[in-house]
Structures are given as C-alpha cells and as structure tokens.
Design a protein around this motif. Structure first.
Motif, short mmCIF file in Angstrom:
data_model
loop_
_atom_site.label_atom_id
_atom_site.label_comp_id
_atom_site.label_asym_id
_atom_site.label_seq_id
_atom_site.Cartn_x
_atom_site.Cartn_y
_atom_site.Cartn_z
N VAL A 179 54.64 -12.17 54.32
CA VAL A 179 56.23 -12.06 54.42
C VAL A 179 56.79 -13.20 53.66
O VAL A 179 56.37 -14.39 54.46
N PRO A 180 57.23 -13.48 52.80
CA PRO A 180 58.21 -14.49 52.24
C PRO A 180 59.01 -15.31 53.27
O PRO A 180 59.89 -14.59 54.03
N LEU A 181 59.14 -16.68 53.17
CA LEU A 181 60.00 -17.26 53.97
C LEU A 181 61.32 -17.35 53.53
O LEU A 181 61.72 -17.33 52.51
N GLU A 182 62.12 -17.42 54.54
CA GLU A 182 63.88 -17.46 54.00
C GLU A 182 64.18 -18.74 53.94
O GLU A 182 64.24 -19.86 54.72
N ILE A 183 64.49 -19.25 52.51
CA ILE A 183 64.85 -20.35 52.00
C ILE A 183 66.47 -20.48 52.54
O ILE A 183 67.13 -19.80 52.14
N GLN A 199 59.30 -17.79 45.16
CA GLN A 199 59.10 -17.34 46.58
C GLN A 199 58.19 -18.29 47.38
O GLN A 199 57.09 -18.72 46.69
N LEU A 200 58.15 -18.40 48.64
CA LEU A 200 57.38 -19.37 49.43
C LEU A 200 56.69 -18.45 50.68
O LEU A 200 57.61 -17.65 51.18
N PHE A 201 55.29 -18.22 50.63
CA PHE A 201 54.93 -17.93 51.78
C PHE A 201 53.96 -18.93 52.55
O PHE A 201 53.38 -19.78 52.27
N TYR A 202 53.85 -18.35 53.87
CA TYR A 202 53.08 -19.26 54.75
C TYR A 202 52.12 -18.37 55.55
O TYR A 202 52.41 -17.53 56.36
N ARG A 203 51.00 -18.71 55.14
CA ARG A 203 49.74 -17.64 55.61
C ARG A 203 49.14 -18.46 56.72
O ARG A 203 48.23 -19.45 56.47
N LYS A 204 49.30 -18.22 58.03
CA LYS A 204 48.86 -18.84 59.18
C LYS A 204 47.55 -18.56 59.82
O LYS A 204 46.89 -19.36 60.34
N SER A 205 47.09 -17.41 59.43
CA SER A 205 45.72 -16.81 59.87
C SER A 205 45.08 -16.12 58.79
O SER A 205 44.97 -16.76 57.80
N LYS A 206 44.98 -14.89 59.17
CA LYS A 206 44.11 -13.99 58.01
C LYS A 206 44.99 -12.89 57.74
O LYS A 206 44.32 -11.67 57.35
N GLU A 207 46.34 -12.97 57.51
CA GLU A 207 47.09 -11.95 57.17
C GLU A 207 46.81 -11.67 55.65
O GLU A 207 46.59 -12.35 54.88
N GLU A 208 46.61 -10.16 55.31
CA GLU A 208 46.50 -9.78 54.10
C GLU A 208 47.70 -9.80 53.18
O GLU A 208 47.91 -10.12 52.12
N ILE A 209 48.56 -9.14 53.92
CA ILE A 209 50.25 -9.23 53.55
C ILE A 209 51.11 -10.15 54.08
O ILE A 209 51.03 -10.07 55.37
N VAL A 247 53.44 -30.17 57.54
CA VAL A 247 54.68 -30.42 58.24
C VAL A 247 55.58 -31.04 57.37
O VAL A 247 56.81 -30.63 57.42
N ASN A 248 55.24 -32.07 56.72
CA ASN A 248 56.12 -32.77 55.81
C ASN A 248 56.96 -31.97 54.73
O ASN A 248 57.96 -32.15 54.43
N ILE A 249 56.07 -30.96 54.23
CA ILE A 249 56.54 -30.14 53.07
C ILE A 249 57.38 -29.15 53.69
O ILE A 249 58.62 -28.97 53.37
N LEU A 250 57.12 -28.39 54.88
CA LEU A 250 57.90 -27.54 55.38
C LEU A 250 59.31 -28.02 56.05
O LEU A 250 60.45 -27.53 55.87
N ASN A 251 59.09 -29.07 56.86
CA ASN A 251 60.11 -30.01 57.20
C ASN A 251 61.25 -30.48 56.33
O ASN A 251 62.27 -30.32 56.35
N SER A 252 60.63 -30.81 55.10
CA SER A 252 61.66 -31.21 53.89
C SER A 252 62.30 -30.05 53.44
O SER A 252 63.39 -30.48 52.80
N LEU A 253 61.82 -29.06 53.48
CA LEU A 253 62.48 -27.77 52.94
C LEU A 253 63.38 -27.19 54.13
O LEU A 253 63.89 -26.05 53.69
N ASN A 254 63.41 -27.58 55.03
CA ASN A 254 64.17 -27.16 56.33
C ASN A 254 63.74 -25.69 56.89
O ASN A 254 64.64 -25.03 57.08
N VAL A 255 62.36 -25.35 56.55
CA VAL A 255 61.87 -24.20 56.92
C VAL A 255 60.79 -24.33 58.10
O VAL A 255 60.20 -23.51 58.35
N PHE A 256 60.87 -25.49 58.67
CA PHE A 256 59.68 -25.91 59.69
C PHE A 256 60.31 -25.58 61.20
O PHE A 256 61.03 -25.72 61.61
N ASP A 257 59.27 -24.52 61.90
CA ASP A 257 59.54 -24.74 63.15
C ASP A 257 58.47 -25.47 63.91
O ASP A 257 57.35 -25.28 63.76
N LEU A 258 58.46 -25.82 65.07
CA LEU A 258 57.70 -27.09 65.45
C LEU A 258 56.44 -26.13 66.01
O LEU A 258 56.45 -25.33 66.92
N HIS A 259 55.54 -26.49 65.39
CA HIS A 259 54.07 -25.94 65.85
C HIS A 259 52.80 -26.85 64.90
O HIS A 259 53.45 -27.69 64.16
N MET A 260 51.78 -26.63 65.52
CA MET A 260 50.72 -27.36 64.77
C MET A 260 49.98 -26.32 63.68
O MET A 260 49.52 -25.36 63.99
#
Length: 394
Positions: A353-357, A341-351, A307-320
């Motif tokens: 999608v890069p985050l929009e900075i 490029q910045l990626f966020y793997r929330k579960s077990k995705e193989e592919i 949360v600290n890193i994503l929010n500091s980069l202004n790419v955080f949407d409120l979630h756990m």
C-alpha cells in the motif's frame, strides 16, 4: 442433467471471475502499466520508468554485549559479532526474488550494468546481504549460464569508505551535525523523555552492568537482548521482561534512532542528500538524460538509514525497522507528467500500500516533491562537506 451442467458452468464462470479479480488485485501495486488514482482522484494510466529500493540487511548476530550477558562469548555467534545469520541470508534471498517479481517488466531477464546498479554500505553484513539479494534477482539465464551446476553469476556491488557514506551520514565528519545532536541531547524534550523512564533505565543499568548514558547505549542494549530472544536464547528474567513486557526498551531504542533526524537541519544532513540523489535521478530519467539509462537502483543499508529517510520525509511513525524490510521509491509517467509513489515493505507482503506523502497524497508529482521538501534538500551547489563547513560556524 441439463440443470446440473448449467450450474457447473455457472460455478466455473464464478471461479474464473474470482481468479481474475484476485490476479488484478495481486498485480495492482506491482511496477507495471496500471490505473491509479491521481491527486485529483481521477483514474490515470501510468507507465513505470525507474525505481530506487533501499533495504535493511538481513537478520544478524549481536553487535555489542554487556557485562552480565551470558552469551557474550563470540563462540555463541557463528561468523562473529554483527554477522548475518542463516535466516538473515534466507530472507535476503527471498527479498531478491520479490524484487524480481515486482520489477521483472522493467529490468529484463538478463543482468546488465546499464539497467541495474547496487550500492552497499561498507559493512560485511550489508555487502553480503546485497550479494545474496543479487543472486536471487539475477540467476543466470541463457548465454549468462557459465556453470551448469551452479545457478549463480557474479553481480557487482559497489561501496565506499564509511567516512564518505551518505547512507549513514553520521559516520562522516560533520562539526555542525555533532553540534546539533549534542544540543538536542541537552534539550527539554530529550531529557523529559528519558527522565520519564529514569527508574526503569536505572534498573536496566543495574541488571546489565552497563551505563546507559552515552548515545546509542540504550539502542545496543535493546539490540543484544532482542537478537538473543529472537534466536531462542534463554534470557534472565529482567531481560525477558524488557523485550516481551511493555516494549519500553524498544520504544527508547527507536527514540534514540529518531534523534539523529530530529530538526529540519539534521534531516537535511542525515537524509536530505540521499533523498536529493534519488529525486535528481528521477528528474534525469524524466528528461531522458540519465546515463546509463537504468531502471533500478538498489541500496543495501541499515535501520538508521530507514529512520533518517522516513523521518526526513515526515512519514515516520516511531518503530524499529525490521530486518530485510525495504523502501521503494517508484517513478511513473502519465502523459507528459511524472509521479512518484513511496512504499514500505515491513515484512513479506506481496501487495504493498503506498505511503501517504504529507500535503500530496499517494501519487505525488515529481516537481511537487522538490517544493515540499525544499527545506531539507541541499542546494544545487551544496555538497555534504560544504554544508558541514557552512553550518559549523553558526
């Protein structure tokens, strides 16, 4: 007969073409030579150089309990409060195998400390998570096999005392941060949000037998109920509703986490130093001055770190942030230019999608990142302690 054979050949060609397309799609976001869209929407060939991966530890037991919790006894929790569960260990092993697939081209088959560095916070669950992940990332091969009956080799996992740990910076003494957090807790925004759910919070207090006034009280109540539900325990009706109902308890727990990086100044203290550390390694890599010249740096961390890193980069949407999720900061070279490029793997995705900075896109020039986030990055001569001392007098 000729028509039949001809049709079969066409079918085979179609199947092969489909498999080729799927292979290209499967490879597209992996860390290797590939074509990507530049900030100007041009296709450019990029060479992978270096990656930082931050992951949340695996599924664990509850950390804290409450007076009416029917599962308060540690006898319900093998390994004790906060310990990894069996599923948590399995998920860490699977994440390690994923990192092997994603970074295979740049880390090589054999472990060497000159290529990979693993750092963990000083918690048993994060240390164990890192060790399990490392065992999947680097199973011994060739001359690294030391026991033919054990497909495992020891991989160093580094840590430091929590009083010095930037991945959970709020644990470090910082008068200025304490002041900023206390001020935010008194703010109209914070009070209005909690007041909106005041009757519901009072209901949870009555049912749990615990006051929810102090920082992280709501977070720990949600955590206990969420973990117990996740592991299949029968919950009282109020607790079951709190977890499976309208998700207000989860929302407030995530809101509590976000409060630690609410302002620009808090983002600097809670996320800026770790982000600067990663950007500086990228810069050293681009200048060919990174020593040792590694290709992968791994951090074993926590939901608050995310949360600290994503929010500091202004790419955080409120979630756990989920257990075993991972953040990937990847450096690429294109000609004389370097992009991230910045990626966020929330579960077990193989592919992935890069985050929009913000104000940069999905493939952002390294130098641009320094400019975009200059307000949250420490200056060249500013360490965490000096920042806290400096700010504490304001």
């Amino acid at each position: 007969m000729k028509t039949f054979l001809k049709n079969n050949k066409i079918r085979i060609l179609l199947i092969v073409s489909l498999l080729l397309i799927l292979t290209i799609a499967f490879d597209y976001n992996f860390f290797r030579f590939r074509l990507v869209s530049s900030p100007n929407n041009d296709l450019i060939e990029v060479e992978p150089l270096f990656a930082h991966v931050i992951f949340r530890h695996g599924e664990r037991n509850i950390e804290r309990t409450h007076p009416t919790d029917p599962y308060a006894s540690e006898s319900y929790w093998p390994g004790g409060y906060g310990a990894l569960t069996k599923n948590g260990k399995k998920d860490m092993y699977e994440l390690g195998k994923y990192l092997r697939r994603r970074y295979n081209k740049v880390i090589g088959e054999h472990y060497t400390p000159k290529t990979v560095y693993i750092h963990s916070t000083d918690y048993d669950r994060s240390l164990m998570s890192a060790e399990i992940l490392a065992s999947a990332l680097f199973p011994p091969a060739g001359d690294q096999i030391w026991n033919k009956n054990l497909k495992w080799q020891p991989i160093p996992v580094h840590t430091r005392p929590m009083s010095q740990e930037l991945l959970l910076a709020f644990k470090m003494p910082c008068p200025r941060f304490t002041y900023l957090l206390e001020n935010y807790k008194k703010s109209t925004e914070y009070k209005t949000t909690l007041a909106k759910y005041g009757p519901l919070i009072k209901h949870w207090e009555n049912q749990s037998g615990k006051s929810l006034e102090k920082p992280f009280d709501i977070y720990y109540l949600h955590d206990a109920l969420y973990v117990e539900h996740r592991l299949g325990f029968d919950l009282p009706e109020w607790a079951d509703e709190a977890i499976q109902g309208n998700k207000t308890l989860e929302y407030l727990a995530a809101f509590e986490l976000q409060s630690y990086s609410q302002s620009t100044e808090m983002k600097k203290l809670e996320g800026g130093f770790v982000i600067k550390e990663m950007l500086d390694r990228f810069k050293e890599k681009s200048l060919d001055t990174l020593k040792p010249n590694r290709t992968l740096w791994i951090y074993s961390a926590h939901d608050l770190t995310f949360v600290n890193i994503l929010n500091s980069l202004n790419v955080f949407d409120l979630h756990m942030p989920p257990y075993a999720s991972s953040l990937h900061f990847e450096l690429y070279k294109s000609g004389d230019d370097y992009h991230v490029q910045l990626f966020y793997r929330k579960s077990k995705e193989e592919i992935l999608v890069p985050l929009e900075i913000p104000n940069c896109g999905t493939m952002c020039p390294l130098n641009t990142l320094y400019q975009l986030y200059k307000d949250i990055l420490p200056t060249e001569f500013e360490d965490f302690n000096s920042a806290c001392r400096h700010y504490s007098s304001k």
